[in-house]
Scaffold this active site. Sequence first.
Site, PDB file in Angstrom:
ATOM      1  N   SER A 117      -9.281   4.717  -5.986  1.00 22.51           N
ATOM      2  CA  SER A 117      -8.673   3.479  -5.823  1.00 22.51           C
ATOM      3  C   SER A 117      -8.086   3.578  -4.383  1.00 22.51           C
ATOM      4  O   SER A 117      -7.863   4.538  -3.732  1.00 22.51           O
ATOM      5  CB  SER A 117      -7.357   3.333  -6.705  1.00 22.51           C
ATOM      6  OG  SER A 117      -6.695   2.353  -6.298  1.00 22.51           O
ATOM      7  N   TYR A 141       0.176   5.693 -10.117  1.00 17.53           N
ATOM      8  CA  TYR A 141      -0.979   5.546 -10.381  1.00 17.53           C
ATOM      9  C   TYR A 141      -1.868   6.279  -9.128  1.00 17.53           C
ATOM     10  O   TYR A 141      -2.788   6.905  -9.332  1.00 17.53           O
ATOM     11  CB  TYR A 141      -1.272   4.071 -10.381  1.00 17.53           C
ATOM     12  CG  TYR A 141      -2.658   3.501 -10.365  1.00 17.53           C
ATOM     13  CD1 TYR A 141      -3.513   3.665 -11.588  1.00 17.53           C
ATOM     14  CD2 TYR A 141      -3.073   3.012  -9.123  1.00 17.53           C
ATOM     15  CE1 TYR A 141      -4.830   3.521 -11.403  1.00 17.53           C
ATOM     16  CE2 TYR A 141      -4.249   2.438  -9.139  1.00 17.53           C
ATOM     17  CZ  TYR A 141      -5.238   2.665 -10.209  1.00 17.53           C
ATOM     18  OH  TYR A 141      -6.745   2.321 -10.098  1.00 17.53           O
ATOM     19  N   LYS A 145      -4.885   9.336  -9.127  1.00 18.73           N
ATOM     20  CA  LYS A 145      -6.151   9.072  -8.662  1.00 18.73           C
ATOM     21  C   LYS A 145      -6.753  10.258  -7.407  1.00 18.73           C
ATOM     22  O   LYS A 145      -7.579  10.846  -7.412  1.00 18.73           O
ATOM     23  CB  LYS A 145      -6.516   7.759  -7.995  1.00 18.73           C
ATOM     24  CG  LYS A 145      -6.070   6.535  -9.188  1.00 18.73           C
ATOM     25  CD  LYS A 145      -7.723   6.673  -9.945  1.00 18.73           C
ATOM     26  CE  LYS A 145      -7.694   5.730 -11.116  1.00 18.73           C
ATOM     27  NZ  LYS A 145      -8.926   5.912 -11.839  1.00 18.73           N
TER      28      LYS A 145
HETATM   29  N1  UFG Z   1       0.316 -10.717  -7.203  1.00 26.06           N
HETATM   30  C1  UFG Z   1       1.060 -11.630  -7.500  1.00 26.06           C
HETATM   31  N2  UFG Z   1       1.177 -12.391  -8.786  1.00 26.06           N
HETATM   32  C2  UFG Z   1       0.480 -12.117  -9.673  1.00 26.06           C
HETATM   33  C3  UFG Z   1      -0.347 -10.790  -9.463  1.00 26.06           C
HETATM   34  C4  UFG Z   1      -0.408 -10.334  -8.435  1.00 26.06           C
HETATM   35  O1  UFG Z   1       1.550 -12.379  -6.422  1.00 26.06           O
HETATM   36  O2  UFG Z   1       0.355 -12.661 -10.853  1.00 26.06           O
HETATM   37  C5  UFG Z   1       0.270  -9.904  -6.194  1.00 26.06           C
HETATM   38  C6  UFG Z   1       0.771  -8.425  -6.045  1.00 26.06           C
HETATM   39  O3  UFG Z   1       2.029  -8.242  -5.952  1.00 26.06           O
HETATM   40  C7  UFG Z   1       0.103  -7.932  -4.966  1.00 26.06           C
HETATM   41  C8  UFG Z   1      -1.511  -8.824  -4.883  1.00 26.06           C
HETATM   42  O4  UFG Z   1      -1.063  -9.738  -5.682  1.00 26.06           O
HETATM   43  O5  UFG Z   1       0.512  -7.965  -3.962  1.00 26.06           O
HETATM   44  C9  UFG Z   1      -2.523  -8.154  -5.776  1.00 26.06           C
HETATM   45  O6  UFG Z   1      -2.114  -7.433  -6.819  1.00 26.06           O
HETATM   46  P1  UFG Z   1      -3.265  -7.057  -8.058  1.00 26.06           P
HETATM   47  O7  UFG Z   1      -2.459  -6.743  -9.192  1.00 26.06           O
HETATM   48  O8  UFG Z   1      -4.197  -8.242  -8.128  1.00 26.06           O
HETATM   49  O9  UFG Z   1      -3.711  -5.706  -7.514  1.00 26.06           O
HETATM   50  P2  UFG Z   1      -3.095  -4.510  -6.798  1.00 26.06           P
HETATM   51  O10 UFG Z   1      -3.237  -4.829  -5.193  1.00 26.06           O
HETATM   52  O11 UFG Z   1      -2.062  -4.103  -7.523  1.00 26.06           O
HETATM   53  O12 UFG Z   1      -4.313  -3.566  -6.979  1.00 26.06           O
HETATM   54  C10 UFG Z   1      -4.143  -2.288  -7.047  1.00 26.06           C
HETATM   55  C11 UFG Z   1      -5.056  -1.379  -6.258  1.00 26.06           C
HETATM   56  C12 UFG Z   1      -6.099  -1.326  -6.758  1.00 26.06           C
HETATM   57  C13 UFG Z   1      -6.328  -0.716  -8.208  1.00 26.06           C
HETATM   58  C14 UFG Z   1      -5.321  -1.825  -8.916  1.00 26.06           C
HETATM   59  C15 UFG Z   1      -5.121  -1.567 -10.540  1.00 26.06           C
HETATM   60  O13 UFG Z   1      -5.030  -1.817  -5.040  1.00 26.06           O
HETATM   61  O14 UFG Z   1      -7.128  -0.084  -6.100  1.00 26.06           O
HETATM   62  O15 UFG Z   1      -4.242  -2.056  -8.544  1.00 26.06           O
HETATM   63  O16 UFG Z   1      -4.704  -2.391 -11.147  1.00 26.06           O
HETATM   64  F1  UFG Z   1      -7.284  -0.509  -8.993  1.00 26.06           F
END
Ligand code: UFG
Length: 327
Positions: A117, A141, A145
């Site tokens: 990740s 997390y 990884k």
């Molecule tokens: N977010 C919102 N509202 C939501 C969901 C997410 O504002 O309802 C924001 C989060 O705070 C973040 C962005 O959108 O700033 C992306 O969030 P995601 O949850 O879609 O994904 P992440 O960036 O947390 O992803 C991370 C890592 C990946 C990993 C994944 C696993 O970047 O490599 O988490 O869940 F695989």
Amino acid sequence: MHVLVTGGAGYVGSVVADALLKAGHAVTVLDNLQQGHREAVPKEAQFIESDYCSSKDLDSAFRQSGFDAVMHMAAETIVEYSTTDPRRYFHTNVVGGINLLDTMLRHKVNRIVFSSSAAVYGEPLTAPIEEDHPKNPINSYGLTKLMFEQILQWYGRAYGLKHISLRYFNAAGATEHLGEQHNPETHLIPNVLRAALTGTPVSVFGTDYPTRDGSCIRDYVHVIDIARAHVLALQRVDDLKAGGYNLGNGQGYSVLEVIQAARDVTGIDIPVRLRPRREGDPAVLVASSSRARSELGWNPRYPKLEPIIESAWQWMRTHRTTFTGPI
Ligand code: UFG
């Protein structure tokens, strides 16, 4: 090859299993269905409902099936929970992972492609992030990884294990038949599209980040392109030395930009609710994937955000009842 796909009933795992079958490999999926769905496992794949943390179950799967390689995609994956319940992440992702590697060694299976990740990097010092960027994860997390990648290096050096770690940035989008369906859903794009379907506002976690509009920036990569990278990695795992490869499109979009793109794709004025920051989120994660392009020959087919959202929207609309129930 006969490939064992751990987590192959999950979102990315099922698309990878499907791509492996289409590339002519035989596939066995092992999944405990904690987040996965039995119906997402391709019909041509064998299915074992089991947990990779159980050495007894793994031993019997390896004894029966004679695998040539493993794609290790099963894991605890939700960043936010990893900040409040790290124990689960260390047990599953690290202890369980070692259990899988030791089972592989016992059964003389020496190829593994690992789902790593962007979270291994932590808060980036430069953008886009190259693979040799310092790795200082800010959530457990990401640390699990990174630890598993390092364990792979040692198993490679000492026991001849061939390994490639694919560091996904933000997996998104859907195929015609397979899409994202977590419970609870924490990822941005499905939450935005569910807001489009239900009219319930989507939360924007944090508008005070040091970014162009204050919301977090991410690099979204189509799940089909991620799956293609796995097929390429399997072809090259015996001879590549690098270990880790970023998978992203090199283009970052803020949360607010994603919501606007989803409004354009759906034609719906998606409502939002501004909320405080979510714990464990770095401000910006954008990949340089030049190593994957040059060494794996990876060339993403869907590098633009709108087609990624469009594919997720198509899939979500055809599975509408799953997403319009209680939140
Ligand atoms: N977010 C919102 N509202 C939501 C969901 C997410 O504002 O309802 C924001 C989060 O705070 C973040 C962005 O959108 O700033 C992306 O969030 P995601 O949850 O879609 O994904 P992440 O960036 O947390 O992803 C991370 C890592 C990946 C990993 C994944 C696993 O970047 O490599 O988490 O869940 F695989």
